[in-house]
Motif scaffolding. Sequence first.
Motif, PDB file in Angstrom:
ATOM      1  N   THR A 185      65.614  41.605  15.676  1.00  0.00           N
ATOM      2  CA  THR A 185      65.434  42.332  16.382  1.00  0.00           C
ATOM      3  C   THR A 185      67.489  42.654  16.725  1.00  0.00           C
ATOM      4  O   THR A 185      67.252  44.189  17.654  1.00  0.00           O
ATOM      5  CB  THR A 185      65.528  41.843  18.122  1.00  0.00           C
ATOM      6  OG1 THR A 185      66.317  40.511  18.409  1.00  0.00           O
ATOM      7  CG2 THR A 185      64.546  40.807  17.701  1.00  0.00           C
ATOM      8  N   LEU A 239      70.133  43.569  31.467  1.00  0.00           N
ATOM      9  CA  LEU A 239      70.500  43.922  30.422  1.00  0.00           C
ATOM     10  C   LEU A 239      71.557  43.590  29.949  1.00  0.00           C
ATOM     11  O   LEU A 239      73.025  43.681  30.544  1.00  0.00           O
ATOM     12  CB  LEU A 239      70.572  45.452  29.755  1.00  0.00           C
ATOM     13  CG  LEU A 239      70.366  46.008  28.331  1.00  0.00           C
ATOM     14  CD1 LEU A 239      69.413  44.903  28.056  1.00  0.00           C
ATOM     15  CD2 LEU A 239      70.863  47.080  28.530  1.00  0.00           C
ATOM     16  N   PHE A 257      72.812  43.465  23.561  1.00  0.00           N
ATOM     17  CA  PHE A 257      71.449  43.918  23.725  1.00  0.00           C
ATOM     18  C   PHE A 257      71.851  45.456  24.277  1.00  0.00           C
ATOM     19  O   PHE A 257      72.494  45.457  25.011  1.00  0.00           O
ATOM     20  CB  PHE A 257      70.040  43.553  24.614  1.00  0.00           C
ATOM     21  CG  PHE A 257      70.181  42.331  23.863  1.00  0.00           C
ATOM     22  CD1 PHE A 257      69.547  42.060  22.486  1.00  0.00           C
ATOM     23  CD2 PHE A 257      69.928  41.205  24.452  1.00  0.00           C
ATOM     24  CE1 PHE A 257      68.342  40.724  21.868  1.00  0.00           C
ATOM     25  CE2 PHE A 257      69.716  39.883  24.752  1.00  0.00           C
ATOM     26  CZ  PHE A 257      68.832  39.637  23.092  1.00  0.00           C
ATOM     27  N   ASP A 258      70.621  46.626  23.304  1.00  0.00           N
ATOM     28  CA  ASP A 258      71.529  47.861  23.693  1.00  0.00           C
ATOM     29  C   ASP A 258      70.361  48.121  24.158  1.00  0.00           C
ATOM     30  O   ASP A 258      70.502  49.096  25.074  1.00  0.00           O
ATOM     31  CB  ASP A 258      71.359  48.736  21.584  1.00  0.00           C
ATOM     32  CG  ASP A 258      71.823  48.380  21.760  1.00  0.00           C
ATOM     33  OD1 ASP A 258      73.491  48.162  21.322  1.00  0.00           O
ATOM     34  OD2 ASP A 258      72.374  48.889  19.968  1.00  0.00           O
ATOM     35  N   THR A 259      68.985  47.626  23.984  1.00  0.00           N
ATOM     36  CA  THR A 259      67.350  48.688  25.123  1.00  0.00           C
ATOM     37  C   THR A 259      67.746  47.561  25.904  1.00  0.00           C
ATOM     38  O   THR A 259      67.100  46.448  25.131  1.00  0.00           O
ATOM     39  CB  THR A 259      66.825  49.192  24.536  1.00  0.00           C
ATOM     40  OG1 THR A 259      66.222  48.671  23.346  1.00  0.00           O
ATOM     41  CG2 THR A 259      67.972  50.649  23.608  1.00  0.00           C
ATOM     42  N   GLU A 260      66.349  47.605  26.754  1.00  0.00           N
ATOM     43  CA  GLU A 260      65.876  46.693  27.684  1.00  0.00           C
ATOM     44  C   GLU A 260      64.358  46.025  26.766  1.00  0.00           C
ATOM     45  O   GLU A 260      64.053  45.506  26.769  1.00  0.00           O
ATOM     46  CB  GLU A 260      65.167  47.102  28.319  1.00  0.00           C
ATOM     47  CG  GLU A 260      66.379  47.388  29.833  1.00  0.00           C
ATOM     48  CD  GLU A 260      66.152  47.978  29.989  1.00  0.00           C
ATOM     49  OE1 GLU A 260      65.673  49.257  30.836  1.00  0.00           O
ATOM     50  OE2 GLU A 260      67.588  48.724  31.193  1.00  0.00           O
ATOM     51  N   ALA A 261      63.680  47.288  25.649  1.00  0.00           N
ATOM     52  CA  ALA A 261      62.872  46.743  24.586  1.00  0.00           C
ATOM     53  C   ALA A 261      63.193  46.073  23.954  1.00  0.00           C
ATOM     54  O   ALA A 261      62.108  45.090  23.559  1.00  0.00           O
ATOM     55  CB  ALA A 261      62.282  47.890  24.092  1.00  0.00           C
ATOM     56  N   GLN A 262      64.965  46.096  23.607  1.00  0.00           N
ATOM     57  CA  GLN A 262      64.986  45.322  22.007  1.00  0.00           C
ATOM     58  C   GLN A 262      64.747  43.507  22.976  1.00  0.00           C
ATOM     59  O   GLN A 262      64.682  42.364  21.985  1.00  0.00           O
ATOM     60  CB  GLN A 262      66.140  45.765  22.139  1.00  0.00           C
ATOM     61  CG  GLN A 262      67.427  45.220  20.835  1.00  0.00           C
ATOM     62  CD  GLN A 262      68.882  45.426  20.493  1.00  0.00           C
ATOM     63  OE1 GLN A 262      69.013  45.845  21.430  1.00  0.00           O
ATOM     64  NE2 GLN A 262      68.955  44.791  19.139  1.00  0.00           N
ATOM     65  N   GLN A 263      65.503  43.669  23.648  1.00  0.00           N
ATOM     66  CA  GLN A 263      66.172  42.311  24.865  1.00  0.00           C
ATOM     67  C   GLN A 263      64.583  41.361  24.700  1.00  0.00           C
ATOM     68  O   GLN A 263      64.711  40.486  24.796  1.00  0.00           O
ATOM     69  CB  GLN A 263      66.725  42.638  26.402  1.00  0.00           C
ATOM     70  CG  GLN A 263      66.776  41.313  27.444  1.00  0.00           C
ATOM     71  CD  GLN A 263      67.453  41.197  28.676  1.00  0.00           C
ATOM     72  OE1 GLN A 263      68.684  41.625  27.715  1.00  0.00           O
ATOM     73  NE2 GLN A 263      66.758  41.593  29.243  1.00  0.00           N
ATOM     74  N   LYS A 264      63.724  42.513  25.377  1.00  0.00           N
ATOM     75  CA  LYS A 264      62.606  41.786  25.777  1.00  0.00           C
ATOM     76  C   LYS A 264      61.832  41.681  24.276  1.00  0.00           C
ATOM     77  O   LYS A 264      61.256  40.508  24.460  1.00  0.00           O
ATOM     78  CB  LYS A 264      62.049  43.207  26.328  1.00  0.00           C
ATOM     79  CG  LYS A 264      60.181  42.019  26.658  1.00  0.00           C
ATOM     80  CD  LYS A 264      59.188  43.443  27.533  1.00  0.00           C
ATOM     81  CE  LYS A 264      57.538  42.758  26.852  1.00  0.00           C
ATOM     82  NZ  LYS A 264      57.645  42.158  28.566  1.00  0.00           N
ATOM     83  N   ASP A 301      59.370  46.309  35.817  1.00  0.00           N
ATOM     84  CA  ASP A 301      60.024  46.804  34.363  1.00  0.00           C
ATOM     85  C   ASP A 301      60.799  45.391  33.889  1.00  0.00           C
ATOM     86  O   ASP A 301      61.110  45.701  32.115  1.00  0.00           O
ATOM     87  CB  ASP A 301      61.016  48.119  34.805  1.00  0.00           C
ATOM     88  CG  ASP A 301      60.676  49.463  35.182  1.00  0.00           C
ATOM     89  OD1 ASP A 301      59.525  49.996  34.461  1.00  0.00           O
ATOM     90  OD2 ASP A 301      61.004  49.838  35.799  1.00  0.00           O
ATOM     91  N   TYR A 302      61.028  44.627  34.308  1.00  0.00           N
ATOM     92  CA  TYR A 302      61.919  43.679  34.062  1.00  0.00           C
ATOM     93  C   TYR A 302      61.395  42.454  34.733  1.00  0.00           C
ATOM     94  O   TYR A 302      61.123  41.700  35.675  1.00  0.00           O
ATOM     95  CB  TYR A 302      63.273  43.223  33.778  1.00  0.00           C
ATOM     96  CG  TYR A 302      63.869  42.436  34.308  1.00  0.00           C
ATOM     97  CD1 TYR A 302      64.598  41.741  32.781  1.00  0.00           C
ATOM     98  CD2 TYR A 302      64.318  40.800  34.652  1.00  0.00           C
ATOM     99  CE1 TYR A 302      64.785  41.218  32.405  1.00  0.00           C
ATOM    100  CE2 TYR A 302      64.641  40.322  34.728  1.00  0.00           C
ATOM    101  CZ  TYR A 302      65.712  39.368  32.882  1.00  0.00           C
ATOM    102  OH  TYR A 302      65.991  38.550  32.806  1.00  0.00           O
TER     103      TYR A 302
END
Lengths: 541, 99, 223
Positions: free
Chosen positions: A183, C12, C16-23, C189-190
């Motif tokens: 990721t 966040l 991580f760069d984005t929330e999607a990446q973190q998820k 969202d989170y």
Amino acid sequence: MITAAVQEREHYLNASYGIKSWLLTKDHKRIGLLYLATITLFFFLGGAFATLIRIELLTPQGGLVSSETYNKLFTMHGVAMVFFFLIPSIPASLGNFFLPMMIGARDLAFPRINLLSWYLLVIGGLFSLFAMLAGGVDTGWTFYTPYSTTYSNTWVIATALGIFVAGFSSILTGLNFIVTVHTMRAPGMTWFRLPLFVWANYATALIQVLGTPVLAVTIVLLFCERVFHIGIFDPVLGGDPVLFQHLFWFYSHPAVYIMVLPAMGVVSELISTFSRKPIFGYRIVACSSLAIAVLGFLVWGHHLFVSTQSVYAGMVFSFLSYFVAIPSAIKVFNWTATLYKGSISYATPMLYAFGFIGLFTIGGLTGLFVACLGIDVHVTDTYFVVAHFHYIMVGGTIMAYMGGLHYWWPKMTGRMYPEAWAKLSALVIFLGFNLTFFPQFILGYLGMPRRYHVYPEEFQILHVLSTAGASVLAVGYAIPMMYFIWSLRYGKLAPANPWGATGLEWQTASPPPAHNFEETPVVTHEAYDYSTVIGEVIEVG
Amino acid sequence: MSAHIDSVKTYALVFAGLIFLTVATTYVATVDLGPFSVVVALGIAVCKMLLVALFFMHIRHSTKLTKLVVLGGLLWLGILLTLTMSDILTRGALGVPGR
Amino acid sequence: MASQAHVETLALREQFDTEAQQKDASTLGMWIFLITEIMFFGGMFLAYTVYRGAFPMVFAVASSSLALILGAVNTVVLLCSSFTMVLAVRAAQLGQQRAIILFLILTLLLGGVFLGVKAYEWKDKFEEHHIPGPTFHLEGVATDQQGHAQLFFSLYFAMTGLHALHMVIGVGILTFLIFQTRKGRYTADYMTPVDVAGLYWHFVDIIWIFLFPLLYLIDRHMK
């Protein structure tokens, strides 16, 4: 005044100060250094046990220590070296430091879990250290039942708990690496642009995640049996001690690849950098790491050839064991092919890489001997086996570890190590290693069993040679310890890319800033594309 | 990330299925099926696992990577069981002297 | 970490760069953790397979001595808790704070019921001398086969014990989530922590789905 100039720029080492800034750090680079310090400690501890073993074996009478003490010495040597040095060695120190940098990430995916895993290693280490100081443990590092559950009256539980806890450290490191590689790659860093060190650590992480839990549950069952007398492997109840060996080796054979795969990754980096060529057959070398990780799980029964495992299973495991030779040989051949028409420089890391290739080849080929059912029945538990796995673990893993440490030392510390001393110690280690372990092949072939300290007099000459080699080897390891510490203060300042290497880790300053890169790198080239390296390569040595 | 949100009805149906299978497996255990009772018991357990994994754990909506991870885990469990049983079940099978 | 004045809803983390990446990272991390759990329990399932194959008759007798009704009831209780857990996750996806808390508390209670019934069963085993050790005795098994019966009960206690330990950890996670939800940490969202905790809870449920027939339901018809 040069030192003053360095301190002006902020980097991960001077971003914050104080013991707390280290013990509570979430920076993968600092955690890598914490690991480095911890495993160095255990390396010298395991080395001290090895020294006592070699001194004892100078004479055939076994006069220095009692048999009981000797049992404890080789057990604690194995425990310290395998579980607290070799398994965390390259992935947890160099991997922790460089894997995120090589893929262009700011950190691992789970920095807090990364710190936790270091603490787990320390806690596990303390358990085992306590057991060693309190009186030691004598089961052998393999903890075979029923001796370990019923008969041994040494500190089995403390040691086993230590290994259990350290196992979770290994699992969490593996989990972190897998998630990070999936990721956290920088834009443009596709799978087939990953440096081979990353591929190797990824494959290693798969083994850590899939294998280590089985060791954990095996230790839990051993614990239940020894403490609560809940028999699982107890033959008195109809239990099967060989089942313990299956469970143990399901992890512990793949664990050999946890030790050697990252070493192969390091060697891939070294060979490419110091011959200034991309690794020949990059993709197949990358895939061979995965192949080793998978095949490594299919061969554990070759440790049970003489343990009343069925002959049919013995034949199956013997047959399957040969397959591991294929991806291993692919690597060796492809490294060699990379050298062809390369612009080779003989800097210290490259000397270690050459050492690795030669010694790993010997270790690997003798591995084929012992994988052969018929031969292994004769050499099981002899010094032939001891020599074989030391060629892999010391000749392979530690050579690559030393090579990697020299290679990345300028990046980690911002200082160069003294090249002349480094070359000398590389040579001393190579010679000392061979003098220590080559005689052991002959000893084993002649029938000298392992784990005995009293032996027939005709073996003495070979044992003396081996002990002499061990002394040389000890000097070889002591020299780098000293000049590395020396270099922290007095070493030449390292430029960002002293070797003219291609990895992303070389595109940032030495030592790197706290967040690795001033801005997230964008990858536009394949790995090991030397047309992208600009600037002079400084001459060393 | 806007994930698929399943309806309460879907979950309720899956839940009802799970309860039904639990009752079924408990009942079947009291019937003599000979060697097939193990097969049926494990077959029902696998069905329940699939229901929980696919619906409650959302595997049917998840990425290929997640599915690969799960299959990999099960495959490795299979390796552990198969290769160990290849020893346990063949002890003394080949008439080798001394064994 | 230090107490923060404002409540972070979109947490966040800096790597991580984005929330999607973190998820993605959290979800993948939990799944990989779960396969380590598969392998962890796998070692015991292997031991079970070996010994059940070696001593089928003794295992059948020993299995029949377990309380079938309690085992079945506990299975249902655990399935109910999985149902409420998935509803909690759904409520989190929709951002319904009160519903999250309600379903998490229900899940917690059902988990508690399961552990209570389990403790009661273990107490029974203790009184019946079915604890492996010198005083072990199982009726209906010949003297020279008592050892084999002990192996069954060793596995029974190891497997249900480690399963219960996972339940206790799950209960701890649920308690944590309830407090965090009350602080308003999770929104539509989170809600990753609720999501991955759900995965863990369902996984522990799946382990029991296999333990129940393997331990309680061996050849019940023979009795």
